[in-house]
Write an enzyme that holds these catalytic residues in place. Structure first.
Site, short mmCIF file in Angstrom:
data_model
loop_
_atom_site.label_atom_id
_atom_site.label_comp_id
_atom_site.label_asym_id
_atom_site.label_seq_id
_atom_site.Cartn_x
_atom_site.Cartn_y
_atom_site.Cartn_z
N LYS A 35 -16.26 -1.94 -1.80
CA LYS A 35 -15.16 -1.92 -0.84
C LYS A 35 -15.42 -2.93 0.28
O LYS A 35 -16.53 -2.99 0.81
CB LYS A 35 -15.01 -0.52 -0.24
CG LYS A 35 -13.76 -0.37 0.63
CD LYS A 35 -13.57 1.05 1.10
CE LYS A 35 -14.41 1.44 2.28
NZ LYS A 35 -14.19 0.62 3.48
N ARG A 54 -7.70 -2.73 3.46
CA ARG A 54 -6.88 -3.35 4.49
C ARG A 54 -6.00 -2.34 5.23
O ARG A 54 -5.48 -2.63 6.29
CB ARG A 54 -6.02 -4.44 3.82
CG ARG A 54 -4.97 -5.11 4.65
CD ARG A 54 -5.57 -5.95 5.76
NE ARG A 54 -4.54 -6.57 6.57
CZ ARG A 54 -3.78 -5.95 7.46
NH1 ARG A 54 -3.91 -4.66 7.64
NH2 ARG A 54 -2.87 -6.61 8.15
N LYS A 55 -5.80 -1.18 4.63
CA LYS A 55 -4.94 -0.14 5.24
C LYS A 55 -3.63 -0.72 5.73
O LYS A 55 -3.33 -0.70 6.92
CB LYS A 55 -5.65 0.59 6.38
CG LYS A 55 -6.87 1.39 5.95
CD LYS A 55 -7.43 2.21 7.10
CE LYS A 55 -8.66 2.97 6.72
NZ LYS A 55 -9.84 2.12 6.44
N PHE A 56 -2.82 -1.19 4.80
CA PHE A 56 -1.50 -1.71 5.17
C PHE A 56 -0.72 -0.61 5.87
O PHE A 56 -0.76 0.56 5.47
CB PHE A 56 -0.74 -2.16 3.92
CG PHE A 56 -1.40 -3.32 3.20
CD1 PHE A 56 -1.31 -4.62 3.71
CD2 PHE A 56 -2.13 -3.11 2.04
CE1 PHE A 56 -1.92 -5.67 3.06
CE2 PHE A 56 -2.74 -4.17 1.39
CZ PHE A 56 -2.64 -5.45 1.89
N ILE A 109 6.36 -2.46 7.83
CA ILE A 109 7.57 -2.46 7.01
C ILE A 109 7.31 -3.23 5.71
O ILE A 109 6.41 -4.09 5.65
CB ILE A 109 8.77 -3.08 7.76
CG1 ILE A 109 8.48 -4.54 8.15
CG2 ILE A 109 9.14 -2.24 8.99
CD1 ILE A 109 9.72 -5.31 8.61
N GLY A 110 8.10 -2.94 4.70
CA GLY A 110 7.91 -3.54 3.38
C GLY A 110 7.83 -5.06 3.41
O GLY A 110 6.96 -5.67 2.79
N ASN A 111 8.73 -5.69 4.12
CA ASN A 111 8.79 -7.15 4.15
C ASN A 111 7.50 -7.77 4.70
O ASN A 111 7.05 -8.81 4.24
CB ASN A 111 9.99 -7.58 5.01
CG ASN A 111 10.20 -9.08 5.01
OD1 ASN A 111 10.39 -9.70 3.96
ND2 ASN A 111 10.12 -9.68 6.19
N THR A 112 6.88 -7.10 5.65
CA THR A 112 5.63 -7.61 6.23
C THR A 112 4.45 -7.36 5.30
O THR A 112 3.64 -8.26 5.06
CB THR A 112 5.39 -6.96 7.61
OG1 THR A 112 6.48 -7.29 8.46
CG2 THR A 112 4.08 -7.43 8.23
O1 6AU Z 1 -20.01 5.13 5.85
P1 6AU Z 1 -19.49 4.40 7.08
O2 6AU Z 1 -19.13 5.35 8.20
O3 6AU Z 1 -20.38 3.30 7.54
O4 6AU Z 1 -18.15 3.64 6.60
C1 6AU Z 1 -17.01 4.33 6.16
C2 6AU Z 1 -16.00 3.34 5.63
C3 6AU Z 1 -15.48 2.35 6.67
C4 6AU Z 1 -14.13 2.92 7.09
O5 6AU Z 1 -13.22 1.89 7.44
C5 6AU Z 1 -13.67 3.67 5.83
O6 6AU Z 1 -14.86 4.04 5.13
N1 6AU Z 1 -12.86 4.90 6.07
C6 6AU Z 1 -11.62 5.10 5.40
C7 6AU Z 1 -11.15 4.31 4.28
C8 6AU Z 1 -12.01 3.94 3.21
O7 6AU Z 1 -9.97 4.09 4.11
C9 6AU Z 1 -10.81 6.18 5.74
C10 6AU Z 1 -11.31 7.17 6.62
O8 6AU Z 1 -10.65 8.16 6.87
N2 6AU Z 1 -12.56 7.00 7.17
C11 6AU Z 1 -13.35 5.91 6.89
O9 6AU Z 1 -14.48 5.85 7.39
O10 6AU Z 1 -15.30 1.09 6.03
#
Ligand code: 6AU
Length: 273
Positions: free
Chosen positions: A60, A92-94, A97-100
């Protein structure tokens, strides 16, 4: 629920092609570990990917935290994903809005659609965000269609998270409406019991990724909350995501092996092995 089944059984029956691949990788490598490689240079990222590659199912990234992102980053990642047989998940956690989001996902500075198998989004903007991302990844002229999938961020691990209740249940609704693109969820538990206004398909099998996994810490100073691989998998995680627990350990390779072993044993216990 399909969580009692083996990864290989789920790989053969899953309605989503990328989910099949994901389960095949997990089974082949005996790993349900996603390493969150939250480092800030291309060299560190590719070094980690190469050293940890044998022990993980998914790498990731937070590609926008790199200070030197470029062609070498994505070419390096793609080559290492092939070499070690892991999938890439750009976190990236988009949330727009859809267009963006279509422009953020496809093209732009980061060209995420070209190199990342898995992406995630918040459904705060409503159903349109899922529809927009699916449209881009499933366009007839998009070359990697069968190798792209979305995780809906249905819950968060941070203290006081607002991703609960109606938000989480809408996450399930949208996943059910776009099953050919939505692989499953980033959530802290299986969402099988969450009430949804959309009926489940008979072959439904959403994949649960649970983050906030750490063997040596309960949390950080900024509200992150941790659980162990055993507890995450016991609550329904299919894949565990660990960042600092692995890459910030004194020996990241040893740590990756330890999370791999514990994650796999917890999975075997769950399927009754
Ligand atoms: O084990 P860590 O705490 O060093 O990292 C956790 C990773 C980070 C966060 O951006 C991500 O997981 N994360 C996410 C994701 C994956 O979407 C959601 C969430 O609720 N909590 C979280 O920590 O890269």
């Amino acid at each position: 629920s399909k969580s009692q089944l083996t990864y290989s059984a789920r790989a053969t029956t899953h309605p989503n092609l990328l989910a099949r691949k994901l389960f095949q990788v997990a089974e082949a490598k005996k790993s349900n570990v996603t390493v969150s490689a939250d480092v800030t240079t291309t060299k560190e990222l590719l070094d980690l990917a190469d050293r940890l590659g044998p022990y993980i199912a998914v790498l990731k990234t937070h590609i926008d935290i790199l200070s030197d992102f470029g062609e070498a980053t994505t070419e390096g990642l793609k080559a290492l994903a092939e070499k070690h047989n892991f999938l890439i998940f750009e976190d990236r956690k988009f949330v727009d809005i859809g267009n963006t989001v279509q422009k953020q996902y496809h093209g732009g500075t980061l060209r995420i659609s070209e190199w990342s198998h898995i992406i995630n989004c918040s459904i705060l903007p409503g159903e349109g965000i899922v529809e927009a991302l699916a449209q881009t990844a499933q366009a007839p002229d998009f070359p990697h269609g069968s190798e792209r999938g979305l995780l809906i961020l249905a819950e968060m691990t941070s203290k006081g998270s607002l991703a609960t209740g109606a938000y989480t249940s809408a996450s399930v609704d949208y996943a059910r409406k776009y099953p050919s693109f939505v692989l499953g969820f980033v959530s802290t538990r299986s969402l099988n019991e969450v009430e949804s206004s959309v009926k489940a398909a008979s072959d439904e099998d959403f994949v649960v990724f649970t983050t906030g996994v750490n063997l040596s810490s309960k949390g950080d100073k900024l509200g992150q909350q941790y659980q162990t691989p055993q507890s995450a998998i016991g609550r329904g995680a299919d894949f565990i995501i660990a960042g600092r627990g692995i890459y910030a350990a004194p020996d990241p390779v040893e740590a990756a092996k330890q999370y791999q072993q514990q994650g796999w044993e917890a999975y075997l216990a769950r399927i009754g092995g």
